[in-house]
Design a protein around this motif. Structure first.
Motif, PDB file in Angstrom:
ATOM      1  N   SER A  13       3.635   8.681   2.868  1.00 36.19           N
ATOM      2  CA  SER A  13       4.068   7.456   3.540  1.00 36.19           C
ATOM      3  C   SER A  13       5.435   7.681   4.170  1.00 36.19           C
ATOM      4  O   SER A  13       6.380   8.123   3.502  1.00 36.19           O
ATOM      5  CB  SER A  13       4.151   6.294   2.546  1.00 36.19           C
ATOM      6  OG  SER A  13       2.907   6.067   1.931  1.00 36.19           O
ATOM      7  N   SER A  14       5.536   7.339   5.447  1.00 37.00           N
ATOM      8  CA  SER A  14       6.787   7.586   6.163  1.00 37.00           C
ATOM      9  C   SER A  14       7.859   6.585   5.779  1.00 37.00           C
ATOM     10  O   SER A  14       7.559   5.442   5.430  1.00 37.00           O
ATOM     11  CB  SER A  14       6.541   7.524   7.674  1.00 37.00           C
ATOM     12  OG  SER A  14       6.259   6.193   8.071  1.00 37.00           O
ATOM     13  N   GLU A  31      -2.981   0.374  -4.690  1.00 37.86           N
ATOM     14  CA  GLU A  31      -3.926   0.748  -3.651  1.00 37.86           C
ATOM     15  C   GLU A  31      -4.880  -0.405  -3.402  1.00 37.86           C
ATOM     16  O   GLU A  31      -5.055  -1.290  -4.247  1.00 37.86           O
ATOM     17  CB  GLU A  31      -4.695   2.004  -4.043  1.00 37.86           C
ATOM     18  CG  GLU A  31      -5.401   1.909  -5.374  1.00 37.86           C
ATOM     19  CD  GLU A  31      -6.020   3.230  -5.785  1.00 37.86           C
ATOM     20  OE1 GLU A  31      -6.545   3.292  -6.903  1.00 37.86           O
ATOM     21  OE2 GLU A  31      -5.995   4.190  -4.994  1.00 37.86           O
ATOM     22  N   ILE A  32      -5.482  -0.401  -2.223  1.00 35.36           N
ATOM     23  CA  ILE A  32      -6.447  -1.434  -1.839  1.00 35.36           C
ATOM     24  C   ILE A  32      -7.744  -0.738  -1.470  1.00 35.36           C
ATOM     25  O   ILE A  32      -7.790   0.044  -0.514  1.00 35.36           O
ATOM     26  CB  ILE A  32      -5.915  -2.291  -0.677  1.00 35.36           C
ATOM     27  CG1 ILE A  32      -4.616  -2.988  -1.103  1.00 35.36           C
ATOM     28  CG2 ILE A  32      -6.952  -3.316  -0.242  1.00 35.36           C
ATOM     29  CD1 ILE A  32      -3.952  -3.797  -0.014  1.00 35.36           C
ATOM     30  N   ASN A  88       7.710   9.564   1.549  1.00 33.04           N
ATOM     31  CA  ASN A  88       7.366   9.589   0.133  1.00 33.04           C
ATOM     32  C   ASN A  88       6.000  10.225  -0.022  1.00 33.04           C
ATOM     33  O   ASN A  88       5.073   9.958   0.760  1.00 33.04           O
ATOM     34  CB  ASN A  88       7.339   8.168  -0.445  1.00 33.04           C
ATOM     35  CG  ASN A  88       8.703   7.516  -0.432  1.00 33.04           C
ATOM     36  OD1 ASN A  88       9.704   8.149  -0.754  1.00 33.04           O
ATOM     37  ND2 ASN A  88       8.755   6.257  -0.041  1.00 33.04           N
ATOM     38  N   PHE A  89       5.860  11.048  -1.046  1.00 29.89           N
ATOM     39  CA  PHE A  89       4.604  11.752  -1.294  1.00 29.89           C
ATOM     40  C   PHE A  89       4.082  11.375  -2.670  1.00 29.89           C
ATOM     41  O   PHE A  89       4.836  11.352  -3.643  1.00 29.89           O
ATOM     42  CB  PHE A  89       4.806  13.271  -1.210  1.00 29.89           C
ATOM     43  CG  PHE A  89       3.532  14.056  -1.283  1.00 29.89           C
ATOM     44  CD1 PHE A  89       2.671  14.087  -0.211  1.00 29.89           C
ATOM     45  CD2 PHE A  89       3.196  14.742  -2.439  1.00 29.89           C
ATOM     46  CE1 PHE A  89       1.488  14.816  -0.267  1.00 29.89           C
ATOM     47  CE2 PHE A  89       2.015  15.473  -2.510  1.00 29.89           C
ATOM     48  CZ  PHE A  89       1.155  15.507  -1.417  1.00 29.89           C
ATOM     49  N   GLY A  90       2.795  11.055  -2.723  1.00 29.49           N
ATOM     50  CA  GLY A  90       2.198  10.658  -3.992  1.00 29.49           C
ATOM     51  C   GLY A  90       0.955  11.451  -4.310  1.00 29.49           C
ATOM     52  O   GLY A  90       0.173  11.807  -3.421  1.00 29.49           O
ATOM     53  N   ILE A  91       0.770  11.755  -5.589  1.00 36.62           N
ATOM     54  CA  ILE A  91      -0.424  12.433  -6.088  1.00 36.62           C
ATOM     55  C   ILE A  91      -1.066  11.518  -7.117  1.00 36.62           C
ATOM     56  O   ILE A  91      -0.399  11.041  -8.037  1.00 36.62           O
ATOM     57  CB  ILE A  91      -0.078  13.784  -6.748  1.00 36.62           C
ATOM     58  CG1 ILE A  91       0.697  14.681  -5.781  1.00 36.62           C
ATOM     59  CG2 ILE A  91      -1.340  14.483  -7.221  1.00 36.62           C
ATOM     60  CD1 ILE A  91       1.230  15.943  -6.442  1.00 36.62           C
ATOM     61  N   GLU A 138       0.815  -1.213   0.000  1.00 35.44           N
ATOM     62  CA  GLU A 138       0.000   0.000   0.000  1.00 35.44           C
ATOM     63  C   GLU A 138       0.850   1.265   0.000  1.00 35.44           C
ATOM     64  O   GLU A 138       0.382   2.337  -0.383  1.00 35.44           O
ATOM     65  CB  GLU A 138      -0.927   0.013   1.209  1.00 35.44           C
ATOM     66  CG  GLU A 138      -2.259  -0.665   0.971  1.00 35.44           C
ATOM     67  CD  GLU A 138      -3.279  -0.323   2.028  1.00 35.44           C
ATOM     68  OE1 GLU A 138      -4.246   0.389   1.705  1.00 35.44           O
ATOM     69  OE2 GLU A 138      -3.111  -0.756   3.179  1.00 35.44           O
ATOM     70  N   LYS A 139       2.113   1.160   0.429  1.00 34.95           N
ATOM     71  CA  LYS A 139       3.005   2.314   0.424  1.00 34.95           C
ATOM     72  C   LYS A 139       3.588   2.566  -0.963  1.00 34.95           C
ATOM     73  O   LYS A 139       4.174   3.621  -1.200  1.00 34.95           O
ATOM     74  CB  LYS A 139       4.149   2.090   1.423  1.00 34.95           C
ATOM     75  CG  LYS A 139       3.757   2.226   2.893  1.00 34.95           C
ATOM     76  CD  LYS A 139       4.945   1.892   3.788  1.00 34.95           C
ATOM     77  CE  LYS A 139       4.669   2.261   5.234  1.00 34.95           C
ATOM     78  NZ  LYS A 139       4.838   3.698   5.487  1.00 34.95           N
TER      79      LYS A 139
END
Length: 955
Positions: free
Chosen positions: A785-786, A156-157, A750-753, A150-151
């Motif tokens: 996500s860390s 994605e779930i 980490n950063f996601g868009i 999921e990270k």
């Protein structure tokens, strides 16, 4: 007889001659540092006598390759993105030669990139495969593989469904080996995160396509979990137990419990996994596959089950509270490099109780429409047995056989009490109260036999696939209802019992022959015949005061159908320097015959002819950019349930009926996918687009009775409805998905868009008038996500979506609603063995029907302490729904109505939990010193520095 004996002798002689002066070369390729197999590495052998003669292949999911080629001297060359090229002279002078393991080193350029960045790159692109490195995604010590993936960007779930790059993941395999069939959810929930070394995402081709090199369109989005070497030979798993109670409740049945575990014993190729669970807190370990037998049968076509089939023999599971008993075993092994076996058995029993309320606003040609309100209590039990097996046998280097039988059996029992009414702005039109009981048993058996043969000429192959599928359903229901029709000023009572018996059998085959034209091009000839038979009968009896003896001819039916199809195809494949495409044109003839024996006898027969194109193009733009475009045309035939002209009155004020005049639907689908991971910047970018167009769409016709009338021979009181499946002109839909992620170094995260949108246009008939329901939607989401440490772990995400429903028939029924889901999952180990965990999920809705708009926050938390050596155990107190706000809401747009639904949910409870995890014992771990020595030994052999000098040609 002499003729046949002579022919047999000639065949055996030709087989023997073709096998002479040939060598079967076998090898496996690994990463020199991690010892993991390299998938998709390029293997090329060039004759040293004639440089124009080259033979090539690529490695499979286990890093292995096989080549059959003439004996003689060759130069072996192996290349793989990000690794140094490997070269070695070979002398092939035996029938079979097995190479020592070949180890590839990361290239200096790639090593330099890693050193400059100072971090493990989260992902790399290897051909068509996106590979994630687990070291780039930190998780807590007790995390599962589900928490880890999921990270990862693009994964994605949602509601138990695993999606990757916008597509549903159909299977998760471990080191290329299946795990519990195609149940992605079960695999990820039952594997520890610390066993995962790499996660690969790719489109898995069918076994036949992998052999021939020709893509047949039977692709499935797949996640391959590459395990760490220590877990490939050892025992690992976990055990957990918990007991608790609902807040403020004292009844015995309000106790909450959970008990379960998973045991894995991996020993090289032999792998055994056993899992089990018991709980009454809605934790479920199964997928929709476990309900397949009672939701649809085999064969093609869209299964709506109208008109006296399964639609009125099931009590739906609409959420609620579930009690689950589940267990299973998975086994895989390989013997003598010739035999491979993988098999699993899974059992699941779910007892469901629930309450839900439904509100529907019907689309109509009139400004003042109708509304429907329903509330129901239901309880049901679903029992499932599922067994999947695959046996592979390599007769020799040119001939292989696969046998793949699968069996599933389901038993569904349920009871449902409901109250419903239809009304308009002026008055209540009807009301209904009913008690419904059902029992249904279903089975599905599929057996597939595949034979593959490589001929002497490279690229020339022949294969045959034969498949048989048998499925059936039989059941009984009882309906007691009291229905008040105000326009007729009468109350109608129903007391009836119905029996269903349905059976389907189908047979299909596929013959393929491929012929090379040159080094880059190859032709394929293919023939696919199939035939399926469907038989269904339903008899309904009314109560005569003593028993159910009065046959209701209006609600009874006996029918059968036959669908025969022949498809001939010619395909061309081209492959050169990172660019490959495959095009195919198929001529298909099909015949659909439907016969009704009772209550009226008639027969319909339809012939169809289609030209069905297929194309796929893959282009490796650069080392970090990959493009795939996929197009396919196909057909769907109606099911026997849709063809049966019998009324389904399980809801007496919302009836449905089959349609014996249904024809075939033709569909066209295109997919576009672009991936661009950049290891030097630790960024990931995916974008995907898909579109589908359906001609002669299998849609619905709904007749709404605004006054007492008759339609299709069915008497309808004011406010009641009758729905029938019909062929309509066209339907289409489009979807866009994109995901971009990058590191936030100052947060060590980490950063996601992710963003996307969709648009669909679905036709329907409403009182014989055509309505187009157009549904645009947009989505925007963020995920943080860390990557701080194992002591601090969190994932913060938010997703917002806006959805529209625009109707051509009546614009006053147009609608828009907005949904935002925000979630925080956090883990903190502040001191020694103390652990704090929390999970907050906030739901925001706007635009729903009156009484349905709401905001709520689901907050779960636990306080625990880690026990035993290496903190393998954990004991803690867990609280579910601390704020007592848990709610279940959903909205559904269709071509004939807009629906809002609210259901029963699990409420606040406290639970004392214990878990223990075990890992491979020290004696089972791969000896790192021996591994290091092996790497150094092979490096010395390659460089000529060690004893013995360069490796001699194998003999």
């Amino acid at each position: 007889m002499k003729y046949y004996l002579s022919l047999a002798v000639l065949l055996l002689l030709s087989w023997s001659l073709s096998a002479q002066n040939q060598s079967q070369l076998n090898g496996r390729i690994f990463d020199a540092q991690t010892q993991e197999p390299l998938i998709g590495a390029n293997v090329v052998l060039q004759s040293t006598k004639d440089s124009t003669k080259q033979f090539g292949t690529s490695t499979d999911l286990e890093g292995g390759f096989q080549l059959a080629l003439p004996q003689g001297p060759y130069q072996l060359k192996i290349s793989f993105l990000g690794y140094e090229t490997y070269e070695q002279p070979l002398l092939l002078d035996k029938a079979a030669i097995d190479l020592d393991p070949i180890l590839l080193n990361v290239s200096a350029l790639e090593e330099g990139v890693v050193d400059v960045v100072g971090k493990t790159p989260p992902a790399v692109l290897k051909g068509d495969t996106v590979e994630f490195n687990s070291k780039a995604f930190k998780t807590n010590p007790n995390a599962t593989a589900e928490d880890l993936v999921e990270k990862m960007p693009g994964i994605e779930i949602e509601n138990g469904t695993v999606k990757a790059q916008g597509e549903t993941v159909q299977q998760v395999v471990i080191d290329g080996k299946p795990f519990f069939g195609q149940d992605a959810k079960t695999t990820l929930k039952n594997l520890p995160a610390d066993m995962v070394d790499k996660v690969q995402v790719y489109d898995q081709k069918s076994r036949q396509a992998q052999f021939s090199g020709f893509e047949d369109g039977e692709e499935s989005k797949t996640i391959n979990i590459i395990s760490k070497p220590a877990y490939r030979s050892g025992t690992f798993g976990r055990f957990y137990a918990g007991i608790g109670h609902d807040d403020g409740q004292e009844a015995d049945d309000d106790w909450r419990y959970r008990l379960g575990g998973v045991y894995n014993r991996f020993n090289g190729n032999e792998r055994i996994s056993i899992l089990g669970q018991l709980n009454n807190i809605n934790e479920q370990n199964f997928s929709s596959e476990d309900l397949a037998g009672v939701a649809a049968s085999g064969g093609g076509g869209r299964r709506r089950w109208r008109g006296g089939s399964l639609g009125n023999f099931l009590v739906d599971d609409n959420g609620g509270i579930n009690e689950t008993y589940a267990g299973g075993i998975n086994y895989s092994n390989e013997w003598n490099k010739k035999w491979k076996l993988n098999g699993s058995y899974f059992f699941n029993q779910t007892n469901n109780i629930g309450f839900d309320s439904t509100f529907r606003s019907f689309i109509s040609e009139e400004e003042a429409g109708q509304y429907y309100l329903e509330s129901q209590n239901q309880n049901s039990t679903n029992i499932n047995h599922r067994a999947t097996f695959r046996l592979e046998y390599e007769i020799n280097d040119r001939n292989q056989i696969e046998i793949e039988p699968n069996l599933s059996v389901q038993i569904n029992q349920g009871e449902q009490m409901s109250q419903s009414e239809t009304y308009n702005i002026e008055q209540t039109l009807n009301q209904s109260q009913s008690l419904f009981n059902s029992e249904l048993t279903a089975y599905n058996f599929r057996n597939r036999l595949l034979y593959r043969h490589r001929l002497k000429k490279r690229g020339r192959t022949f294969s045959v696939r034969i498949q048989q599928e048998l499925s059936g359903q039989n059941g009984n229901n009882q309906l007691q209802s009291e229905n008040n029709y105000y326009s007729l000023n009468q109350i109608d009572s129903i007391d009836q019992s119905s029996d269903l018996d349905e059976y389907e059998r189908s047979y299909s085959a596929r013959l393929e022959y491929s012929e090379p034209l040159n080094k880059q091009m190859q032709l394929q000839f293919r023939y696919d015949p199939s035939i399926s038979y469907n038989e269904a009968e339903q008899f309904t009896f009314n109560f005569d005061g003593q028993d159910y003896n009065l046959l209701d001819t209006f609600l009874s039916n006996e029918a059968d159908s036959r669908y025969e199809r022949h498809r001939a195809s010619l395909g061309l494949r081209y492959n050169k320097k990172g660019f490959r495409f495959y095009v195919r044109a198929s001529a298909q003839w099909a015949q659909l015959s439907a016969t009704q024996v009772y209550p009226q006898s008639f027969e319909n027969s339809y012939n169809f002819f289609n030209i069905l194109p297929f194309a796929v193009m893959r282009y490796k733009i650069s080392k970090t950019k990959n493009l795939r475009i996929f197009y396919r045309a196909g057909t769907d035939e109606p099911s026997i349930g849709q063809l049966q002209e019998v009324v389904d009155n399980s809801n007496p004020i919302q009836l449905s009926i089959g349609n014996a005049q249904l024809g075939q639907e033709t569909n066209h689908r295109i997919n576009f996918h672009y991936a661009s991971p950049n290891p030097s910047k630790n960024t990931m970018f995916f974008v995907g687009f898909s579109a589908q167009y359906n001609k002669d769409y299998l849609g619905e016709s709904t007749f709404i009775a605004y006054q007492d009338t008759s339609f299709l021979g069915v008497d309808l009181a004011q406010g009641t409805q009758l729905t029938q499946d019909v062929n309509l002109d066209r339907q289409y839909q489009m979807d866009l998905f994109a995901d971009y992620s990058f590191p936030l170094n100052f947060l060590k995260s980490n950063f996601g868009i992710k963003f996307g949108g969709s648009f669909s246009e679905t036709p329907s008939l409403i009182n014989n008038q055509l309505n187009y329901s157009r549904q645009p939607s947009g989505r925007l989401g963020f995920k943080l996500s860390s990557n701080i440490s194992e002591k601090v772990d969190f994932t913060l995400s938010t997703d917002g979506s806006v959805n529209y429903s625009i109707n051509s028939l009546n614009t006053s029924s147009n609608n828009r609603y907005y949904n935002q889901t925000t979630r925080l999952r956090a883990y903190w180990n502040p001191w020694k063995t103390l652990v704090l965990q929390t999970d907050l999920s906030h739901q925001h809705y706007a635009g729903l029907s009156d009484g349905f708009n709401t905001d709520f926050l689901l907050w779960n938390a636990s306080l625990s302490t880690q026990l035993f050596k290496n903190q393998r155990g954990e004991l803690g107190l867990y609280v579910y729904d601390i704020l007592g706000q848990n709610t279940s809401l959903s909205r559904n747009f269709t071509a004939s109505y807009i629906e809002d639904q609210i259901g029963q949910v699990l409420e606040r409870y406290f639970m004392l939990r214990f878990s223990y995890r075990f890992v491979p014992k020290k004696g089972s771990l791969v000896d790192e010193e021996k591994s290091k020595e092996m790497i150094e030994h092979h490096q010395r052999r390659r460089s000529g520095r060690g004893p013995g000098g360069p490796p001699p040609p194998p003999r």
